[in-house]
Each structure stands twice: as C-alpha cells, then as structure tokens.
Write a protein that holds these residues in place. Structure first.
Motif, PDB file in Angstrom:
ATOM      1  N   LYS A  33      -0.784  10.218   5.867  1.00 57.60           N
ATOM      2  CA  LYS A  33      -1.947   9.126   6.004  1.00 57.60           C
ATOM      3  C   LYS A  33      -2.797   9.348   4.880  1.00 57.60           C
ATOM      4  O   LYS A  33      -2.826  10.453   4.237  1.00 57.60           O
ATOM      5  CB  LYS A  33      -2.519   9.296   7.372  1.00 57.60           C
ATOM      6  N   LYS A  73      -3.574  -2.321   9.653  1.00 54.68           N
ATOM      7  CA  LYS A  73      -3.229  -0.981   8.630  1.00 54.68           C
ATOM      8  C   LYS A  73      -3.721   0.296   8.893  1.00 54.68           C
ATOM      9  O   LYS A  73      -3.575   1.314   8.433  1.00 54.68           O
ATOM     10  CB  LYS A  73      -3.934  -1.401   7.139  1.00 54.68           C
ATOM     11  N   ASP A  90      -0.512   4.150   6.273  1.00 55.57           N
ATOM     12  CA  ASP A  90       0.412   4.549   5.191  1.00 55.57           C
ATOM     13  C   ASP A  90      -0.351   4.713   3.902  1.00 55.57           C
ATOM     14  O   ASP A  90      -1.443   4.116   3.514  1.00 55.57           O
ATOM     15  CB  ASP A  90       1.343   3.059   4.862  1.00 55.57           C
ATOM     16  N   ILE A  91       0.305   5.503   2.906  1.00 60.96           N
ATOM     17  CA  ILE A  91      -0.371   5.871   1.780  1.00 60.96           C
ATOM     18  C   ILE A  91       0.135   5.171   0.786  1.00 60.96           C
ATOM     19  O   ILE A  91       1.179   5.046   0.318  1.00 60.96           O
ATOM     20  CB  ILE A  91      -0.100   7.337   1.286  1.00 60.96           C
ATOM     21  N   ASN A  92      -0.716   3.959   0.304  1.00 58.69           N
ATOM     22  CA  ASN A  92      -0.332   3.102  -0.700  1.00 58.69           C
ATOM     23  C   ASN A  92      -1.672   2.653  -1.379  1.00 58.69           C
ATOM     24  O   ASN A  92      -2.603   1.837  -0.619  1.00 58.69           O
ATOM     25  CB  ASN A  92       0.299   1.790   0.107  1.00 58.69           C
ATOM     26  N   HIS A  93      -1.686   2.934  -2.388  1.00 61.73           N
ATOM     27  CA  HIS A  93      -3.013   2.974  -3.256  1.00 61.73           C
ATOM     28  C   HIS A  93      -3.567   1.495  -3.323  1.00 61.73           C
ATOM     29  O   HIS A  93      -4.703   1.102  -3.373  1.00 61.73           O
ATOM     30  CB  HIS A  93      -3.023   3.759  -4.797  1.00 61.73           C
ATOM     31  N   GLU A  94      -2.331   0.572  -3.653  1.00 66.96           N
ATOM     32  CA  GLU A  94      -2.614  -0.710  -3.796  1.00 66.96           C
ATOM     33  C   GLU A  94      -3.302  -1.519  -2.768  1.00 66.96           C
ATOM     34  O   GLU A  94      -4.272  -2.215  -2.648  1.00 66.96           O
ATOM     35  CB  GLU A  94      -1.416  -1.594  -4.108  1.00 66.96           C
ATOM     36  N   VAL A  95      -2.869  -0.948  -1.570  1.00 66.93           N
ATOM     37  CA  VAL A  95      -3.534  -1.441  -0.148  1.00 66.93           C
ATOM     38  C   VAL A  95      -4.595  -1.122   0.213  1.00 66.93           C
ATOM     39  O   VAL A  95      -5.633  -1.934   0.393  1.00 66.93           O
ATOM     40  CB  VAL A  95      -2.466  -1.182   0.908  1.00 66.93           C
ATOM     41  N   GLU A  97      -6.980   0.132  -2.157  1.00 64.22           N
ATOM     42  CA  GLU A  97      -7.789  -0.565  -3.157  1.00 64.22           C
ATOM     43  C   GLU A  97      -7.988  -2.097  -2.942  1.00 64.22           C
ATOM     44  O   GLU A  97      -9.196  -2.520  -2.821  1.00 64.22           O
ATOM     45  CB  GLU A  97      -7.289  -0.231  -4.711  1.00 64.22           C
ATOM     46  N   ASP A  98      -7.130  -2.772  -2.539  1.00 60.53           N
ATOM     47  CA  ASP A  98      -6.922  -4.284  -2.171  1.00 60.53           C
ATOM     48  C   ASP A  98      -8.151  -4.366  -0.826  1.00 60.53           C
ATOM     49  O   ASP A  98      -9.017  -5.110  -0.924  1.00 60.53           O
ATOM     50  CB  ASP A  98      -5.821  -4.594  -1.869  1.00 60.53           C
TER      51      ASP A  98
END
Length: 162
Positions: A33, A73, A90-95, A97-98
């Motif tokens: 996470k 999220k 979830d580890i998603n840099h784009e999400v 940062e967005d």
C-alpha cells in the motif's frame, strides 16, 4: 459514540487514532500500500489574515475535494490541524500523482474564488509493507513531506535523492 471516536468533527474524515487502526489491519493483509501525508502550505497565514471561520471552511473544502478525488482508491483522514493523510489501496505513482494534482487544482481554485489568495499543499509518499511499524512508516512519509516543503512546496515527493 463510535462516530465521535472515529471521525474528525470538523471535516468528517477519519481521525488519526482510527486511521492508525485501519493501517494496522492493512499491514496484516500482506499487500503493498502507499500513504501520502499532506500538509497545507503556510496555513497559519490564512487563519491569521482571514480568521478561523474561513480557515475552518477552507479545511472543509479541502477535505471534500480529497474525498471526491480519492473515490474508492483508499482512505482519507485528518491527522489534526492542517495535516491530512491518504492511504492508497494500490501502489500506482500515476494514480497518486493524479489525485494529488486534481486536489491541488481544486484547492487553488477555491482560494482564488473565495478570497483571491493562493492556496497550496505539499506531500510525501511512502510505500508500506507487512513488517513496517506504523511510527516508522509515518516518520518516513513525514520526512518526504518536509523535504517537499523545504524544496519549493506545492509538490509531492516519492523519493529523496541525497
């Protein structure tokens, strides 16, 4: 009584104590996470110049924007004062940062429309694992947050290059 013990009365977000419990549960889940600790930039100036009523309204508007943009999220929480935390499932840099950027745009717009002022915030992201201790996790994210503040504000820091 449950609501009083679990939620911040001003923003209706989870409070620090309840969030710590939720993170502890997630640490046992064996899933990666991420947390994003956020601090409003120069918020003392807002309270000093425009009063605490406007300050409270600003915190509420910021909280509403975070809840809306987090959608499903993860968790949105207020740690106290002008410090908040988002816990991403979830580890998603784009999400991450967005989400940060969308809230930043809305927050800046709120400041301009309500008082003609610039409102911003900074954040530090930390990934957490099953074996992480909550205090160490918060400290690492907080270190990145203050790195963001000391290197220009209005940004999010995932990693510190030393």
């Amino acid at each position: 009584l449950y609501k009083q013990a679990s939620y911040d009365s001003l923003t209706n977000l989870y409070n620090k104590k309840y969030t710590e419990m939720l993170i502890s549960e997630r640490l046992m889940g064996n899933q990666l996470k991420a947390i994003l600790i956020i601090d409003l930039d120069d918020f003392k100036v807002v309270n000093d110049q425009y009063g605490h009523i406007y300050g409270d309204q600003t915190l509420q508007a910021f909280s509403d924007s975070m809840k809306k943009n987090m959608d499903n999220k993860g968790i949105v929480t207020r740690f106290g004062g002008e410090e908040f935390m988002l816990v991403f499932d979830d580890i998603n840099h784009e999400v991450i940062e967005d989400t940060f950027n969308k809230v930043a745009e809305e927050f800046a717009l709120y400041g301009k429309q309500s008082k003609g002022i610039e409102l911003s915030f900074s954040g530090g992201v930390e990934v957490f694992y099953q074996e992480d201790e909550i205090v160490k996790l918060f400290n690492r994210a907080d270190h990145k947050l203050y790195y963001a503040k000391h290197t220009g504000k209005k940004k999010i820091v995932f990693d510190i290059d030393v």
